[in-house]
Enzyme design. Sequence first.
Site, PDB file in Angstrom:
ATOM      1  N   GLY A  23      12.150  -0.200   3.339  1.00  0.00           N
ATOM      2  CA  GLY A  23      13.263  -0.681   2.522  1.00  0.00           C
ATOM      3  C   GLY A  23      14.078  -1.753   3.225  1.00  0.00           C
ATOM      4  O   GLY A  23      13.730  -2.207   4.323  1.00  0.00           O
ATOM      5  N   GLY A  53       2.120  11.118   4.427  1.00  0.00           N
ATOM      6  CA  GLY A  53       0.779  11.258   4.999  1.00  0.00           C
ATOM      7  C   GLY A  53      -0.203  10.592   4.060  1.00  0.00           C
ATOM      8  O   GLY A  53       0.179  10.082   3.007  1.00  0.00           O
ATOM      9  N   ASN A  57       9.759   8.358   4.771  1.00  0.00           N
ATOM     10  CA  ASN A  57       8.734   9.164   4.106  1.00  0.00           C
ATOM     11  C   ASN A  57       7.742   9.695   5.116  1.00  0.00           C
ATOM     12  O   ASN A  57       7.441   9.052   6.125  1.00  0.00           O
ATOM     13  CB  ASN A  57       8.032   8.369   2.999  1.00  0.00           C
ATOM     14  CG  ASN A  57       6.783   7.655   3.486  1.00  0.00           C
ATOM     15  OD1 ASN A  57       5.705   8.243   3.583  1.00  0.00           O
ATOM     16  ND2 ASN A  57       6.938   6.385   3.830  1.00  0.00           N
ATOM     17  N   THR A  63       5.707   0.798   8.187  1.00  0.00           N
ATOM     18  CA  THR A  63       7.032   1.414   8.382  1.00  0.00           C
ATOM     19  C   THR A  63       7.326   1.609   9.871  1.00  0.00           C
ATOM     20  O   THR A  63       6.413   1.655  10.696  1.00  0.00           O
ATOM     21  CB  THR A  63       7.069   2.780   7.680  1.00  0.00           C
ATOM     22  OG1 THR A  63       5.953   3.546   8.121  1.00  0.00           O
ATOM     23  CG2 THR A  63       7.017   2.641   6.175  1.00  0.00           C
ATOM     24  N   GLY A  76       8.159  -5.654   3.958  1.00  0.00           N
ATOM     25  CA  GLY A  76       9.236  -4.969   4.676  1.00  0.00           C
ATOM     26  C   GLY A  76      10.562  -5.315   4.033  1.00  0.00           C
ATOM     27  O   GLY A  76      11.127  -6.383   4.281  1.00  0.00           O
ATOM     28  N   SER A  95       0.827  -1.207   0.000  1.00  0.00           N
ATOM     29  CA  SER A  95       0.000   0.000   0.000  1.00  0.00           C
ATOM     30  C   SER A  95       0.865   1.262   0.000  1.00  0.00           C
ATOM     31  O   SER A  95       1.850   1.363   0.728  1.00  0.00           O
ATOM     32  CB  SER A  95      -0.897  -0.009   1.235  1.00  0.00           C
ATOM     33  OG  SER A  95      -1.685   1.164   1.252  1.00  0.00           O
ATOM     34  N   CYS A 130      -2.670   4.886  12.206  1.00  0.00           N
ATOM     35  CA  CYS A 130      -3.135   6.268  12.087  1.00  0.00           C
ATOM     36  C   CYS A 130      -3.464   6.795  13.472  1.00  0.00           C
ATOM     37  O   CYS A 130      -3.918   6.036  14.336  1.00  0.00           O
ATOM     38  CB  CYS A 130      -4.427   6.329  11.269  1.00  0.00           C
ATOM     39  SG  CYS A 130      -4.267   5.624   9.649  1.00  0.00           S
TER      40      CYS A 130
END
Length: 321
Positions: free
Chosen positions: A220, A73, A70, A196, A247, A22, A131
Amino acid sequence: MAVDLRSRLAHVELPNPILTASGCAGAGRELSQFFDVARIGAVVTKSVMLAPRSGRPTPRMAETPSGMLNSIGLQGPGIDAFLRRDLPWLLSRGARAVVSIAGSTVGEYAELAARLSDAAGVTAVEVNISCPNVEDRGQVFACDPGAAAAVIEAVRARIRYDIPVFAKLSPDVTDIVAIAGSCVAAGADGLSMINTLLGMAIDTTTLRPVLAGVTGGLSGPAIKPVAVRCIWQVHEALPDIPIIGMGGVRTGLDALELMLAGASTVSVGTAIFHDPSACPRILRELEEELASRGIERAADVVGLAHESHQAAIHRRPGSVL
Ligand SMILES: Cc1cc2nc3c(=O)[nH]c(=O)nc-3n(C[C@H](O)[C@H](O)[C@H](O)COP(=O)(O)O)c2cc1C
């Protein structure tokens, strides 16, 4: 040797186990100039919220050794435009769509689930619970077993019974097995992991944080060992619950590693940014790796490392088991 690559998202069968992650492939449109998006297991779409959102201020990407930060958002068109434009496009291409949803309140997740229930062609729903909960001082849903369960229960109650619900977990917790267990108890058919990790970088020239949003999500290769550990721990505790693993996957061998830990399917995220054809390449490499080991069915390697681990314990001289 032909390998049977068919894989499952709970009760739904996919032609193979490689998915997009995603947020790393939009709704698949940009990738379609590089390969036929119907060839991969499924496209997992960018998390969609109820209303359109512009995301966070720039700069919002930073390279780090072996990873990327990153703070994009949840930028996106909102559920109405998604249902009008993006989902029909994926269906017209013959692709399978795993729709990721995100909200700021339990009620928003429930409303998103209700809207998806009426839509045609939703293969599964991935619930992004990383979130902030605006009704609880911005506490991230995924970091609290009760809040995570409340979201999953609300989504499960509103979504059509035949659409599998996957809860996407954050690794930024002390006990991921506890969060996984409460999501499953609340009705999740499966789990996605990992999102992440929260990170940060400071520019030593400007002497200021690199990202305008100060902190960001690390993804990454740097996070692959964390993903393997989380998938391992959750599969060990809940062996019958399907896991979408992600991941740091860059190669077929990486995908195999996550499957050996317990992932039934594998999502590819950051790797797509420098190789837009990463998904079909990783799929090809995975098939070759399985064939070279004489493994006839991809499903046979899911969680396999646990069995050899148990066997090794049993064989260990002086073992108490
Ligand atoms: C630029 C970017 C945007 C992302 N957006 C989302 C998102 O909208 N929803 C979500 O659940 N995860 C999002 N993620 C997390 C990824 O889906 C994935 O869980 C994570 O990046 C680990 O996989 P990777 O190392 O292969 O990228 C995003 C990741 C990146 C790098």
